[in-house]
Design a protein around this motif. Structure first.
Motif, PDB file in Angstrom:
ATOM      1  N   TYR A  91       0.855  -1.191   0.000  1.00  0.00           N
ATOM      2  CA  TYR A  91       0.000   0.000   0.000  1.00  0.00           C
ATOM      3  C   TYR A  91       0.892   1.243   0.000  1.00  0.00           C
ATOM      4  O   TYR A  91       1.292   1.743   1.057  1.00  0.00           O
ATOM      5  CB  TYR A  91      -0.920  -0.005   1.225  1.00  0.00           C
ATOM      6  CG  TYR A  91      -1.917  -1.141   1.228  1.00  0.00           C
ATOM      7  CD1 TYR A  91      -3.029  -1.116   0.391  1.00  0.00           C
ATOM      8  CD2 TYR A  91      -1.748  -2.233   2.073  1.00  0.00           C
ATOM      9  CE1 TYR A  91      -3.951  -2.159   0.398  1.00  0.00           C
ATOM     10  CE2 TYR A  91      -2.660  -3.282   2.084  1.00  0.00           C
ATOM     11  CZ  TYR A  91      -3.753  -3.239   1.242  1.00  0.00           C
ATOM     12  OH  TYR A  91      -4.656  -4.270   1.244  1.00  0.00           O
ATOM     13  N   TYR A  92       1.180   1.765  -1.197  1.00  0.00           N
ATOM     14  CA  TYR A  92       2.105   2.878  -1.332  1.00  0.00           C
ATOM     15  C   TYR A  92       1.398   4.227  -1.406  1.00  0.00           C
ATOM     16  O   TYR A  92       2.044   5.273  -1.419  1.00  0.00           O
ATOM     17  CB  TYR A  92       2.969   2.695  -2.582  1.00  0.00           C
ATOM     18  CG  TYR A  92       4.227   1.917  -2.297  1.00  0.00           C
ATOM     19  CD1 TYR A  92       5.438   2.557  -2.072  1.00  0.00           C
ATOM     20  CD2 TYR A  92       4.203   0.525  -2.222  1.00  0.00           C
ATOM     21  CE1 TYR A  92       6.599   1.834  -1.793  1.00  0.00           C
ATOM     22  CE2 TYR A  92       5.350  -0.202  -1.952  1.00  0.00           C
ATOM     23  CZ  TYR A  92       6.545   0.457  -1.736  1.00  0.00           C
ATOM     24  OH  TYR A  92       7.683  -0.249  -1.450  1.00  0.00           O
ATOM     25  N   VAL A 143      -0.441  -2.353  -4.624  1.00  0.00           N
ATOM     26  CA  VAL A 143       0.500  -2.682  -5.698  1.00  0.00           C
ATOM     27  C   VAL A 143       0.601  -4.203  -5.826  1.00  0.00           C
ATOM     28  O   VAL A 143       0.664  -4.915  -4.811  1.00  0.00           O
ATOM     29  CB  VAL A 143       1.885  -2.066  -5.411  1.00  0.00           C
ATOM     30  CG1 VAL A 143       2.897  -2.486  -6.484  1.00  0.00           C
ATOM     31  CG2 VAL A 143       1.787  -0.547  -5.333  1.00  0.00           C
ATOM     32  N   LEU A 144       0.642  -4.682  -7.073  1.00  0.00           N
ATOM     33  CA  LEU A 144       0.758  -6.114  -7.342  1.00  0.00           C
ATOM     34  C   LEU A 144       2.108  -6.419  -7.962  1.00  0.00           C
ATOM     35  O   LEU A 144       2.736  -5.556  -8.594  1.00  0.00           O
ATOM     36  CB  LEU A 144      -0.360  -6.572  -8.286  1.00  0.00           C
ATOM     37  CG  LEU A 144      -1.799  -6.257  -7.872  1.00  0.00           C
ATOM     38  CD1 LEU A 144      -2.773  -6.770  -8.934  1.00  0.00           C
ATOM     39  CD2 LEU A 144      -2.127  -6.871  -6.519  1.00  0.00           C
ATOM     40  N   PHE A 145       2.564  -7.663  -7.787  1.00  0.00           N
ATOM     41  CA  PHE A 145       3.773  -8.094  -8.489  1.00  0.00           C
ATOM     42  C   PHE A 145       3.503  -8.128  -9.985  1.00  0.00           C
ATOM     43  O   PHE A 145       2.444  -8.593 -10.439  1.00  0.00           O
ATOM     44  CB  PHE A 145       4.208  -9.485  -8.022  1.00  0.00           C
ATOM     45  CG  PHE A 145       4.933  -9.490  -6.712  1.00  0.00           C
ATOM     46  CD1 PHE A 145       6.177  -8.881  -6.598  1.00  0.00           C
ATOM     47  CD2 PHE A 145       4.386 -10.097  -5.590  1.00  0.00           C
ATOM     48  CE1 PHE A 145       6.864  -8.884  -5.389  1.00  0.00           C
ATOM     49  CE2 PHE A 145       5.056 -10.096  -4.373  1.00  0.00           C
ATOM     50  CZ  PHE A 145       6.297  -9.482  -4.271  1.00  0.00           C
ATOM     51  N   PRO A 175      -0.409  -9.867  -4.548  1.00  0.00           N
ATOM     52  CA  PRO A 175      -0.142  -8.606  -3.853  1.00  0.00           C
ATOM     53  C   PRO A 175       1.338  -8.492  -3.470  1.00  0.00           C
ATOM     54  O   PRO A 175       1.974  -9.451  -3.072  1.00  0.00           O
ATOM     55  CB  PRO A 175      -1.033  -8.688  -2.609  1.00  0.00           C
ATOM     56  CG  PRO A 175      -2.103  -9.670  -2.962  1.00  0.00           C
ATOM     57  CD  PRO A 175      -1.458 -10.661  -3.867  1.00  0.00           C
ATOM     58  N   LEU A 176       1.858  -7.273  -3.596  1.00  0.00           N
ATOM     59  CA  LEU A 176       3.253  -7.033  -3.240  1.00  0.00           C
ATOM     60  C   LEU A 176       3.452  -7.178  -1.743  1.00  0.00           C
ATOM     61  O   LEU A 176       2.748  -6.560  -0.946  1.00  0.00           O
ATOM     62  CB  LEU A 176       3.672  -5.624  -3.690  1.00  0.00           C
ATOM     63  CG  LEU A 176       5.021  -5.120  -3.166  1.00  0.00           C
ATOM     64  CD1 LEU A 176       6.161  -5.996  -3.678  1.00  0.00           C
ATOM     65  CD2 LEU A 176       5.231  -3.663  -3.532  1.00  0.00           C
ATOM     66  N   GLN A 214       0.471   0.628 -10.715  1.00  0.00           N
ATOM     67  CA  GLN A 214       0.249  -0.156  -9.498  1.00  0.00           C
ATOM     68  C   GLN A 214       0.834  -1.569  -9.626  1.00  0.00           C
ATOM     69  O   GLN A 214       0.198  -2.564  -9.335  1.00  0.00           O
ATOM     70  CB  GLN A 214      -1.256  -0.231  -9.185  1.00  0.00           C
ATOM     71  CG  GLN A 214      -1.876   1.086  -8.797  1.00  0.00           C
ATOM     72  CD  GLN A 214      -1.286   1.645  -7.512  1.00  0.00           C
ATOM     73  OE1 GLN A 214      -1.237   0.971  -6.498  1.00  0.00           O
ATOM     74  NE2 GLN A 214      -0.812   2.880  -7.551  1.00  0.00           N
ATOM     75  N   ARG A 215       2.080  -1.640 -10.045  1.00  0.00           N
ATOM     76  CA  ARG A 215       2.752  -2.934 -10.176  1.00  0.00           C
ATOM     77  C   ARG A 215       4.215  -2.800  -9.805  1.00  0.00           C
ATOM     78  O   ARG A 215       4.804  -1.706  -9.888  1.00  0.00           O
ATOM     79  CB  ARG A 215       2.604  -3.520 -11.573  1.00  0.00           C
ATOM     80  CG  ARG A 215       3.211  -2.701 -12.681  1.00  0.00           C
ATOM     81  CD  ARG A 215       2.987  -3.365 -14.026  1.00  0.00           C
ATOM     82  NE  ARG A 215       4.158  -4.109 -14.464  1.00  0.00           N
ATOM     83  CZ  ARG A 215       4.198  -4.824 -15.586  1.00  0.00           C
ATOM     84  NH1 ARG A 215       3.104  -4.936 -16.329  1.00  0.00           N
ATOM     85  NH2 ARG A 215       5.289  -5.449 -15.949  1.00  0.00           N
TER      86      ARG A 215
END
Length: 618
Positions: A91-92, A143-145, A175-176, A214-215
């Motif tokens: 969560y950035y 953010v996702l990988f 999810p990151l 968002q990756r």
């Protein structure tokens, strides 16, 4: 070690110091002052994020009566720690609102006035109140990988890393989580160390976070470097065994590529030999010149002579007493001597054996044996004198093979005859045979999944120190499979004999069935082919099957079971009649294996029988 690896370690140390610094002034509670812990409320976060925030923020070490001004000074630090907690799991773009409420700002009921102390106020239940912290977070999009790009710089080594790269803990679209990214790098580095790449390093280690998309893309380039090899193998040889004999246990080879699994296998190999009470296999990582690693092996012998006595019970043979003597190393070549006795109401055994270890002392041996066995069942009595030699070895990877020649002198009595008088039979038989066994399970005492396979071929020839000719083929399988906390246990056994007539076969090689581990509900050896007068005389062929379902009834150590058994031995396939039984049972999972109590109903004969057995399932 490489410069990049050293830099990474320094960065991790600095990060740990920063976390420790940021955590200064935090504590669990005001227990020392005898007051309640401050209340920390987190809103807007799911369970994972809430737990991570609590882990990063902790509890500020402040007195319950601290002023509002001093509490407000903590807000920037709490905000930073909350944002770090959110970013650690992807969560950035989180927004955070921090609110401290001092004790003095709380509403105090009139009846509570006058009860205030220097450290806090009390409520109607005499519980002292404290300041409060509210963290309101809007996490935003996670953010996702994204792409996961991992390459091995030296492609000639790529095949060695294929197993670890095919089972990555990180997947595109997940999810990151920064911990998973670090675990990925540790997995690759650990695999390299296990395979002897002690100078390995990441020449590129990048987690590229694109907040617009968002990756987070992973870009790793790994340089294994040169692979180390095993060096000299130094062995501390016990005086009671010759150096040449101990060398036959060594599976490590100098100049072969280093692999930590090879060290484990070497230790297990020595432990399996039954000669040593302590085994230490240690790589000398301080002596790594020319990229070779010496290995030191320390051995401590078990006591040479051992005496054992034991007792047990099952319903096949009744109470049983055993006594054994073993001389584990008669000479420096590791020869062994064993004497074994077993006494029960239905079976008495006595035997001696002399074992000579061969090229692979753990799996390859020659055994000379002699003994006597008396067996009494409801339908027969046999007295057998036996002498023989057996070659044991490991074949096809994990199959235990026994090739044997036994000379047997047997006197037998068939008890159930038409006249009521025993029918006497004498046989001299030389039996040549081979059998193969393989077992695989996830636990040696109480397996939840596993299987055992056994196959055997044996026979004799009239005129070759025998007075009969026959050939037998038999096999059995047992299979265990877990379904959650329950298990399915299935077993099957089949055997056939090629011989002119049934009656020319020695009683000891005829097939009888029934009993604890065969068809429950019947006595041991009660079932078999019958003659014209309905007397059990044993069979040329055998079929047995069983299906069992067991389940926990009280914890994990007490279990119940239901089962169904069927089978019989018979003279010819066209006269085959299968007996059936079913029942219930209870098991106690003891340290030596399950102890079983079964109540079986012989459906075919409308009778009941209790069975007691003990020991591992496979």
């Amino acid at each position: 070690m490489s410069r990049n690896t050293g830099f990474t370690r320094q960065l991790l140390v600095l990060t740990a110091m920063l976390v420790a610094f940021c955590s200064t002034g935090y504590a669990q509670d005001d227990a020392a002052d005898g007051v309640n812990s401050p209340e920390i409320r987190i809103s807007g976060a799911d369970g994972e994020l809430t737990a991570n925030i609590r882990a990063h923020v902790g509890t500020p070490e402040l007195s319950c009566s601290v002023s509002q001004r001093r509490l407000d000074r903590q807000r920037p630090q709490v905000r930073r720690n909350t944002q770090r907690a959110a970013q650690a799991i992807g969560y950035y773009q989180a927004t955070v609102d921090i609110t401290f409420t001092a004790l003095s700002a709380m509403t105090v009921q009139p009846e509570e006035a006058g009860q205030a102390s220097s450290t806090g106020n009390t409520d109607d239940n005499n519980e002292i109140r404290c300041w409060e912290l509210d963290i309101d977070i809007s996490p935003g999009q996670r953010v996702l990988f994204g792409d996961i790009n991992i390459s091995i710089a030296d492609q000639s080594r790529a095949a060695l890393f294929a197993p670890v790269l095919s089972t990555l803990p990180v997947q595109r679209g997940n999810p990151l989580r920064h911990s998973e990214y670090e675990s990925l790098k540790s997995l690759i580095s650990g695999h390299a160390i296990e395979n002897g790449f002690f100078a390995s390093r990441f020449t590129q280690s990048e987690l590229a976070i694109d907040l617009q998309r968002q990756r987070a893309d992973i870009n790793l380039i790994f340089e294994p470097g040169e692979r180390y090899s095993f060096g000299d193998i130094s062995i501390t040889t016990p005086d009671a065994l010759s150096e040449s004999f101990v060398q036959r246990f060594i599976t490590l080879r100098p100049n072969s590529p280093y692999h930590s699994e090879d060290l484990v296998e070497q230790r297990q190999h020595l432990n399996s030999s039954q000669y040593f009470s302590r085994v230490a296999v240690t790589p000398d990582l301080d002596q790594t010149g020319d990229r070779v690693i010496p290995v030191n092996i320390g051995l401590t012998l078990r006591p040479r002579r051992v005496y054992t006595v034991g007792a047990g019970v099952n319903t096949d043979s009744g109470p049983r007493l055993t006594g054994n003597y073993e001389d584990r190393y008669i000479n420096r070549r590791g020869h062994r001597f064993l004497a074994e006795t077993s006494l029960s109401t239905l079976q008495q055994d006595a035997s001696v054996s002399y074992v000579i270890p061969l090229q692979d002392p753990v799996n390859d041996s020659l055994r000379f044996s002699a003994g006597f066995q008396r067996e009494e069942a409801d339908t027969y009595i046999t007295n057998t004198y036996r002498t023989g030699v057996t070659h044991r070895s490991l074949v096809a990877g994990s199959w235990v093979q026994n090739l044997y020649v036994n000379y047997e002198r047997e006197k037998s009595e068939l008890i159930e005859t038409e006249t009521g008088d025993p029918e006497l039979q004498r046989n001299n038989t030389t039996i040549f045979g081979a059998n193969w066994t393989r077992t695989k399970s996830d636990d040696p005492i109480f397996p939840r999944n596993g299987w055992r396979l056994f196959g055997q071929v044996q026979g004799s020839y009239d005129g070759l120190l025998s007075n009969t000719t026959f050939t037998q083929v038999e096999g059995n399988v047992k299979w265990i499979h877990s379904l959650g906390p329950t298990r399915i246990i299935a077993r099957a056994e089949a055997a056939t004999t090629i011989a002119d007539t049934l009656l020319e076969l020695p009683v000891s090689v005829r097939y009888f069935t029934g009993g604890d581990t065969s068809i429950r509900g019947y006595q041991f050896g009660e079932l078999g082919a019958m003659n014209e007068e309905g007397e059990v005389i044993g069979g040329k062929h055998l079929l047995v099957g069983s299906l069992e379902y067991d389940f926990p009834v009280m914890g994990e150590d007490w279990r119940g079971a239901v089962f169904f058994d069927t089978g019989n031995s018979f003279r010819d396939f066209d006269t085959m009649t299968l007996k059936r039984s079913a029942g219930i049972g209870f098991r106690w999972i003891s340290p030596i294996g399950p102890i079983r109590l079964d109540l079986a109903h012989a459906i075919s004969d409308d009778a009941f029988r209790l069975h007691i057995t003990m020991g591992p399932d496979l």
